[in-house]
Every structure is written in C-alpha cells, then in structure tokens.
Design a protein around this motif. Structure first.
Motif, PDB file in Angstrom:
ATOM      1  N   ALA A 161      -3.266  12.168   7.561  1.00 15.01           N
ATOM      2  CA  ALA A 161      -3.656  11.714   6.595  1.00 15.01           C
ATOM      3  C   ALA A 161      -5.027  11.835   5.966  1.00 15.01           C
ATOM      4  O   ALA A 161      -4.430  12.161   4.789  1.00 15.01           O
ATOM      5  N   ARG A 162      -5.104  13.898   6.159  1.00 15.22           N
ATOM      6  CA  ARG A 162      -6.367  13.666   5.719  1.00 15.22           C
ATOM      7  C   ARG A 162      -5.485  14.269   4.590  1.00 15.22           C
ATOM      8  O   ARG A 162      -6.483  15.062   4.008  1.00 15.22           O
ATOM      9  N   GLY A 163      -4.176  14.969   4.537  1.00 18.38           N
ATOM     10  CA  GLY A 163      -3.523  15.791   3.081  1.00 18.38           C
ATOM     11  C   GLY A 163      -2.948  14.652   2.245  1.00 18.38           C
ATOM     12  O   GLY A 163      -2.465  14.643   1.608  1.00 18.38           O
ATOM     13  N   LEU A 164      -2.896  13.386   2.313  1.00 19.32           N
ATOM     14  CA  LEU A 164      -3.241  12.173   1.411  1.00 19.32           C
ATOM     15  C   LEU A 164      -3.900  12.900   0.157  1.00 19.32           C
ATOM     16  O   LEU A 164      -4.903  13.249  -0.545  1.00 19.32           O
ATOM     17  N   ALA A 165      -2.935  12.931  -1.281  1.00 22.86           N
ATOM     18  CA  ALA A 165      -3.549  12.581  -2.234  1.00 22.86           C
ATOM     19  C   ALA A 165      -4.568  11.371  -2.712  1.00 22.86           C
ATOM     20  O   ALA A 165      -4.541  11.407  -4.287  1.00 22.86           O
ATOM     21  N   GLY A 166      -3.215  10.112  -2.909  1.00 22.38           N
ATOM     22  CA  GLY A 166      -3.759   9.352  -2.893  1.00 22.38           C
ATOM     23  C   GLY A 166      -3.139   7.932  -2.542  1.00 22.38           C
ATOM     24  O   GLY A 166      -1.858   7.952  -1.972  1.00 22.38           O
ATOM     25  N   ILE A 167      -3.937   7.143  -2.834  1.00 20.24           N
ATOM     26  CA  ILE A 167      -3.225   5.301  -2.620  1.00 20.24           C
ATOM     27  C   ILE A 167      -3.143   4.616  -4.023  1.00 20.24           C
ATOM     28  O   ILE A 167      -4.299   4.651  -4.396  1.00 20.24           O
ATOM     29  N   THR A 168      -2.289   3.553  -3.493  1.00 17.07           N
ATOM     30  CA  THR A 168      -2.047   2.667  -4.602  1.00 17.07           C
ATOM     31  C   THR A 168      -1.633   1.416  -4.071  1.00 17.07           C
ATOM     32  O   THR A 168      -1.192   1.242  -2.798  1.00 17.07           O
ATOM     33  N   VAL A 169      -2.463   0.285  -4.112  1.00 17.63           N
ATOM     34  CA  VAL A 169      -2.303  -0.795  -3.539  1.00 17.63           C
ATOM     35  C   VAL A 169      -2.134  -1.693  -4.415  1.00 17.63           C
ATOM     36  O   VAL A 169      -2.823  -1.480  -5.818  1.00 17.63           O
ATOM     37  N   ALA A 197      -9.295   3.772   1.704  1.00 21.31           N
ATOM     38  CA  ALA A 197      -9.637   5.679   1.457  1.00 21.31           C
ATOM     39  C   ALA A 197     -10.451   5.341   2.926  1.00 21.31           C
ATOM     40  O   ALA A 197     -10.106   6.933   3.292  1.00 21.31           O
ATOM     41  N   ASP A 198     -11.523   4.431   3.154  1.00 22.51           N
ATOM     42  CA  ASP A 198     -12.584   4.786   4.175  1.00 22.51           C
ATOM     43  C   ASP A 198     -11.881   4.635   5.322  1.00 22.51           C
ATOM     44  O   ASP A 198     -11.930   5.869   6.117  1.00 22.51           O
ATOM     45  N   ARG A 199     -10.683   4.239   5.874  1.00 20.25           N
ATOM     46  CA  ARG A 199      -9.751   4.250   7.065  1.00 20.25           C
ATOM     47  C   ARG A 199      -9.429   5.831   6.974  1.00 20.25           C
ATOM     48  O   ARG A 199      -9.619   5.928   8.385  1.00 20.25           O
ATOM     49  N   VAL A 200      -8.959   5.934   5.943  1.00 24.85           N
ATOM     50  CA  VAL A 200      -8.243   7.363   6.199  1.00 24.85           C
ATOM     51  C   VAL A 200      -9.088   8.251   6.334  1.00 24.85           C
ATOM     52  O   VAL A 200      -8.827   9.742   7.040  1.00 24.85           O
ATOM     53  N   HIS A 201      -9.710   8.445   5.324  1.00 24.90           N
ATOM     54  CA  HIS A 201     -11.373   8.967   5.528  1.00 24.90           C
ATOM     55  C   HIS A 201     -11.984   9.494   7.458  1.00 24.90           C
ATOM     56  O   HIS A 201     -12.542  10.534   7.850  1.00 24.90           O
ATOM     57  N   ALA A 213       0.827  -1.513  -0.011  1.00 23.43           N
ATOM     58  CA  ALA A 213      -0.009  -0.161  -0.184  1.00 23.43           C
ATOM     59  C   ALA A 213       0.490   1.396   0.121  1.00 23.43           C
ATOM     60  O   ALA A 213       1.655   0.944   1.093  1.00 23.43           O
ATOM     61  N   THR A 214       0.721   2.406  -0.392  1.00 24.63           N
ATOM     62  CA  THR A 214       1.811   3.255  -1.054  1.00 24.63           C
ATOM     63  C   THR A 214       1.401   4.313  -1.050  1.00 24.63           C
ATOM     64  O   THR A 214      -0.143   4.411  -2.121  1.00 24.63           O
ATOM     65  N   PHE A 215       1.133   5.487  -0.643  1.00 26.64           N
ATOM     66  CA  PHE A 215       0.294   6.682   0.238  1.00 26.64           C
ATOM     67  C   PHE A 215       1.230   7.858  -0.531  1.00 26.64           C
ATOM     68  O   PHE A 215       2.676   7.530   0.269  1.00 26.64           O
ATOM     69  N   ARG A 216       0.537   7.841  -0.991  1.00 29.30           N
ATOM     70  CA  ARG A 216       1.483   9.328  -1.856  1.00 29.30           C
ATOM     71  C   ARG A 216       0.694  10.953  -1.202  1.00 29.30           C
ATOM     72  O   ARG A 216      -0.854  11.048  -1.054  1.00 29.30           O
ATOM     73  N   ARG A 217       1.150  12.415  -1.543  1.00 31.18           N
ATOM     74  CA  ARG A 217       1.522  13.548  -1.074  1.00 31.18           C
ATOM     75  C   ARG A 217       1.941  14.947  -2.131  1.00 31.18           C
ATOM     76  O   ARG A 217       2.861  14.379  -1.742  1.00 31.18           O
ATOM     77  N   SER A 257      -2.366  -3.809 -10.570  1.00 27.97           N
ATOM     78  CA  SER A 257      -2.328  -3.013  -9.138  1.00 27.97           C
ATOM     79  C   SER A 257      -4.084  -1.625  -9.407  1.00 27.97           C
ATOM     80  O   SER A 257      -4.041  -1.980 -10.290  1.00 27.97           O
ATOM     81  N   TYR A 258      -4.345  -1.107  -8.354  1.00 34.85           N
ATOM     82  CA  TYR A 258      -5.739   0.105  -8.623  1.00 34.85           C
ATOM     83  C   TYR A 258      -4.790   1.184  -7.273  1.00 34.85           C
ATOM     84  O   TYR A 258      -4.411   0.987  -5.963  1.00 34.85           O
ATOM     85  N   GLU A 259      -4.333   2.156  -8.432  1.00 38.99           N
ATOM     86  CA  GLU A 259      -4.702   3.470  -7.950  1.00 38.99           C
ATOM     87  C   GLU A 259      -5.513   4.573  -7.835  1.00 38.99           C
ATOM     88  O   GLU A 259      -6.941   4.513  -8.734  1.00 38.99           O
ATOM     89  N   ARG A 260      -5.506   5.297  -6.667  1.00 40.78           N
ATOM     90  CA  ARG A 260      -7.052   5.776  -6.700  1.00 40.78           C
ATOM     91  C   ARG A 260      -7.235   6.761  -5.386  1.00 40.78           C
ATOM     92  O   ARG A 260      -5.775   7.425  -4.737  1.00 40.78           O
ATOM     93  N   ALA A 261      -7.428   8.307  -6.253  1.00 40.71           N
ATOM     94  CA  ALA A 261      -7.244   9.679  -5.217  1.00 40.71           C
ATOM     95  C   ALA A 261      -7.871  10.046  -3.722  1.00 40.71           C
ATOM     96  O   ALA A 261      -8.869   8.887  -3.222  1.00 40.71           O
ATOM     97  N   LEU A 262      -7.588  10.208  -3.528  1.00 43.42           N
ATOM     98  CA  LEU A 262      -8.369  10.284  -1.879  1.00 43.42           C
ATOM     99  C   LEU A 262      -9.155  12.366  -1.773  1.00 43.42           C
ATOM    100  O   LEU A 262      -8.785  13.117  -2.167  1.00 43.42           O
TER     101      LEU A 262
END
Length: 132
Positions: free
Chosen positions: A108-116, A96-100, A36-40, A127-132
């Motif tokens: 973590a509310r400043g994260l831009a996206g997650i890739t799993v 993403a639900d857990r981040v929110h 799980a990759t978290f981006r900002r 992989s699946y990449e999504r915005a937050l």
C-alpha cells in the motif's frame, strides 16, 4: 491509473449551525454508504492495487469509531459542522494515516491517492480526494 473500491456504511446523529442548513440545524440522523477508492499508477508485485481484505478491514474499523455516535458530543468535532463533505475528508485522512502506518500492508505504500465518497441517498453524495 488503477483503482479498487471497498464499501461500508455509517449511521450518525448530528446537527448544524447556520441558516443555510434550515431544519437540519436540529438534531437529526444520517445513514451513509461509505466508498473508499484506492488508486495507483502501476500494480504492485502481486498485480493488485492494495490488499482488498485489509482495505475492507481498515475501512470497517475506522467507520466503527464513528458509527452510532452523536457527532455533536464528540470532542474531535466540537464547534464543527460535520457536513457530508467534511466527514468524507475525515475518513480519507484517517485512512491515509493507516496507510502510512503500514496497516494496509507494505504494498500500500505505492498508492498514489484515496477518494472517499459518502452517499447520503440514491440522489446525493459528496467526495474528498487526496494524494498519498
């Protein structure tokens, strides 16, 4: 863009419907490495992307909900081909639900996206990449 990645693993059983899956239409097992990759764009006030301990904890908790399960028997997946790509999306969306919900901390509310990424083997992954 900054990123951090945390890793766990997942062991499931499942089967597929459709000729494209050949022998995988029969019940079989799969073991995945889960990244799980978290981006900002900018680091938070502590100069981190996200609390790596919380990210590891939440990924582990989420993976444990699926681990050692026959996904064919799980009501949430009834009638669904639980492909590697599909499972990557499920895990990303649940993270993403857990981040929110604040489970990864306020920063973590400043994260831009997650890739799993689910690694099926040393030569194949999805992989699946999504915005937050």
């Amino acid at each position: 863009m900054f990123s951090i990645t945390v890793r766990d693993h997942l062991m499931i059983a499942h089967s597929f419907r459709g000729e494209v899956f050949g022998p995988a239409q029969r019940l079989h097992g799969a073991t995945f490495l889960v990244d799980a990759t978290f981006r900002r764009a900018e680091l938070d006030d502590d100069n981190i992307v996200v609390d790596i301990g919380l990210a590891t904890q939440e990924l582990g908790s989420l993976v444990s909900e699926l681990n050692y399960r026959n996904l064919d028997d799980e009501p949430a997946f009834a009638g669904v081909n639980t492909s590697t790509e599909f499972l990557a999306k499920v895990i990303a969306d649940r993270l993403a639900d857990r981040v929110h919900a604040g489970a990864l901390g306020e920063g973590a509310r400043g994260l831009a996206g997650i890739t799993v990424t689910l690694h099926e083997s040393h030569v194949a992954w999805a992989s699946y990449e999504r915005a937050l």
